[in-house]
Design a protein around this motif. Structure first.
Motif, PDB file in Angstrom:
ATOM      1  N   LEU A 125       0.844  -1.177   0.000  1.00 43.77           N
ATOM      2  CA  LEU A 125       0.000   0.000   0.000  1.00 43.77           C
ATOM      3  C   LEU A 125       0.885   1.235   0.000  1.00 43.77           C
ATOM      4  O   LEU A 125       1.891   1.292   0.710  1.00 43.77           O
ATOM      5  CB  LEU A 125      -0.908   0.002   1.241  1.00 43.77           C
ATOM      6  N   CYS A 126       0.518   2.221  -0.791  1.00 41.97           N
ATOM      7  CA  CYS A 126       1.223   3.496  -0.844  1.00 41.97           C
ATOM      8  C   CYS A 126       0.205   4.593  -0.581  1.00 41.97           C
ATOM      9  O   CYS A 126      -0.850   4.648  -1.225  1.00 41.97           O
ATOM     10  CB  CYS A 126       1.869   3.674  -2.218  1.00 41.97           C
ATOM     11  N   LEU A 127       0.486   5.494   0.366  1.00 45.22           N
ATOM     12  CA  LEU A 127      -0.396   6.607   0.698  1.00 45.22           C
ATOM     13  C   LEU A 127       0.329   7.921   0.442  1.00 45.22           C
ATOM     14  O   LEU A 127       1.540   8.016   0.666  1.00 45.22           O
ATOM     15  CB  LEU A 127      -0.806   6.549   2.167  1.00 45.22           C
ATOM     16  N   ALA A 128      -0.403   8.932  -0.014  1.00 47.01           N
ATOM     17  CA  ALA A 128       0.206  10.237  -0.264  1.00 47.01           C
ATOM     18  C   ALA A 128      -0.786  11.336   0.059  1.00 47.01           C
ATOM     19  O   ALA A 128      -1.984  11.212  -0.200  1.00 47.01           O
ATOM     20  CB  ALA A 128       0.645  10.351  -1.715  1.00 47.01           C
ATOM     21  N   GLY A 129      -0.284  12.404   0.623  1.00 43.78           N
ATOM     22  CA  GLY A 129      -1.049  13.620   0.844  1.00 43.78           C
ATOM     23  C   GLY A 129      -0.374  14.742   0.077  1.00 43.78           C
ATOM     24  O   GLY A 129       0.842  14.898   0.135  1.00 43.78           O
ATOM     25  N   ILE A 130      -1.154  15.527  -0.660  1.00 42.76           N
ATOM     26  CA  ILE A 130      -0.592  16.553  -1.528  1.00 42.76           C
ATOM     27  C   ILE A 130      -1.293  17.877  -1.239  1.00 42.76           C
ATOM     28  O   ILE A 130      -2.518  17.928  -1.113  1.00 42.76           O
ATOM     29  CB  ILE A 130      -0.786  16.169  -3.011  1.00 42.76           C
ATOM     30  N   TYR A 131      -0.516  18.950  -1.153  1.00 47.51           N
ATOM     31  CA  TYR A 131      -1.060  20.291  -0.952  1.00 47.51           C
ATOM     32  C   TYR A 131      -0.465  21.208  -2.018  1.00 47.51           C
ATOM     33  O   TYR A 131       0.728  21.128  -2.318  1.00 47.51           O
ATOM     34  CB  TYR A 131      -0.709  20.815   0.446  1.00 47.51           C
ATOM     35  N   LEU A 138      -5.189  -1.006  -7.465  1.00 50.73           N
ATOM     36  CA  LEU A 138      -6.290  -0.071  -7.298  1.00 50.73           C
ATOM     37  C   LEU A 138      -5.704   1.260  -6.874  1.00 50.73           C
ATOM     38  O   LEU A 138      -4.927   1.330  -5.909  1.00 50.73           O
ATOM     39  CB  LEU A 138      -7.282  -0.575  -6.238  1.00 50.73           C
ATOM     40  N   ILE A 139      -6.067   2.327  -7.593  1.00 51.60           N
ATOM     41  CA  ILE A 139      -5.593   3.670  -7.285  1.00 51.60           C
ATOM     42  C   ILE A 139      -6.815   4.538  -7.012  1.00 51.60           C
ATOM     43  O   ILE A 139      -7.731   4.607  -7.830  1.00 51.60           O
ATOM     44  CB  ILE A 139      -4.771   4.255  -8.440  1.00 51.60           C
ATOM     45  N   VAL A 140      -6.816   5.219  -5.857  1.00 51.29           N
ATOM     46  CA  VAL A 140      -7.936   6.072  -5.450  1.00 51.29           C
ATOM     47  C   VAL A 140      -7.379   7.442  -5.114  1.00 51.29           C
ATOM     48  O   VAL A 140      -6.375   7.566  -4.418  1.00 51.29           O
ATOM     49  CB  VAL A 140      -8.656   5.486  -4.215  1.00 51.29           C
ATOM     50  N   SER A 141      -8.047   8.481  -5.614  1.00 51.64           N
ATOM     51  CA  SER A 141      -7.632   9.850  -5.320  1.00 51.64           C
ATOM     52  C   SER A 141      -8.854  10.658  -4.907  1.00 51.64           C
ATOM     53  O   SER A 141      -9.915  10.548  -5.518  1.00 51.64           O
ATOM     54  CB  SER A 141      -6.990  10.475  -6.561  1.00 51.64           C
ATOM     55  N   LEU A 142      -8.686  11.468  -3.879  1.00 44.06           N
ATOM     56  CA  LEU A 142      -9.771  12.312  -3.386  1.00 44.06           C
ATOM     57  C   LEU A 142      -9.276  13.759  -3.367  1.00 44.06           C
ATOM     58  O   LEU A 142      -8.623  14.185  -2.423  1.00 44.06           O
ATOM     59  CB  LEU A 142     -10.198  11.873  -1.977  1.00 44.06           C
ATOM     60  N   PRO A 143      -9.550  14.522  -4.436  1.00 42.58           N
ATOM     61  CA  PRO A 143      -9.079  15.916  -4.490  1.00 42.58           C
ATOM     62  C   PRO A 143     -10.104  16.883  -3.905  1.00 42.58           C
ATOM     63  O   PRO A 143     -11.311  16.630  -3.916  1.00 42.58           O
ATOM     64  CB  PRO A 143      -8.919  16.158  -5.990  1.00 42.58           C
ATOM     65  N   TYR A 144      -9.610  17.998  -3.395  1.00 41.57           N
ATOM     66  CA  TYR A 144     -10.454  19.102  -2.934  1.00 41.57           C
ATOM     67  C   TYR A 144      -9.782  20.392  -3.375  1.00 41.57           C
ATOM     68  O   TYR A 144      -8.623  20.635  -3.037  1.00 41.57           O
ATOM     69  CB  TYR A 144     -10.619  19.072  -1.421  1.00 41.57           C
TER      70      TYR A 144
END
Length: 68
Positions: A13-19, A61-67
């Motif tokens: 599993l790979c997790l990332a947070g982007i700003y 599986l790749i999931v992205s949640l942008p705001y």
């Protein structure tokens, strides 16, 4: 990722947070530098959370949640 064809191994599993923060009051339209006279300075903040997981060596599986 889908664009580079590199797959994550199974059971990883790979997790990332982007700003991101952008701000501008001028922009290019072809070779002409324009000014945002009607709205002034434009500012945008964006946040995204991304997770990629390998079910098997050939299924990811790749999931992205942008705001924005």
């Amino acid at each position: 990722t889908p664009s580079d064809g590199i797959m994550m191994p199974g059971k990883q599993l790979c997790l990332a947070g982007i700003y991101g923060n952008d701000s501008w009051k001028e922009y290019w339209e072809g070779t002409l530098l324009r000014t945002n006279g009607n709205i002034g300075t434009f500012t945008r903040n964006s946040y995204a959370f991304m997770a990629a997981g390998g079910f098997t060596d050939r299924i990811n599986l790749i999931v992205s949640l942008p705001y924005i």
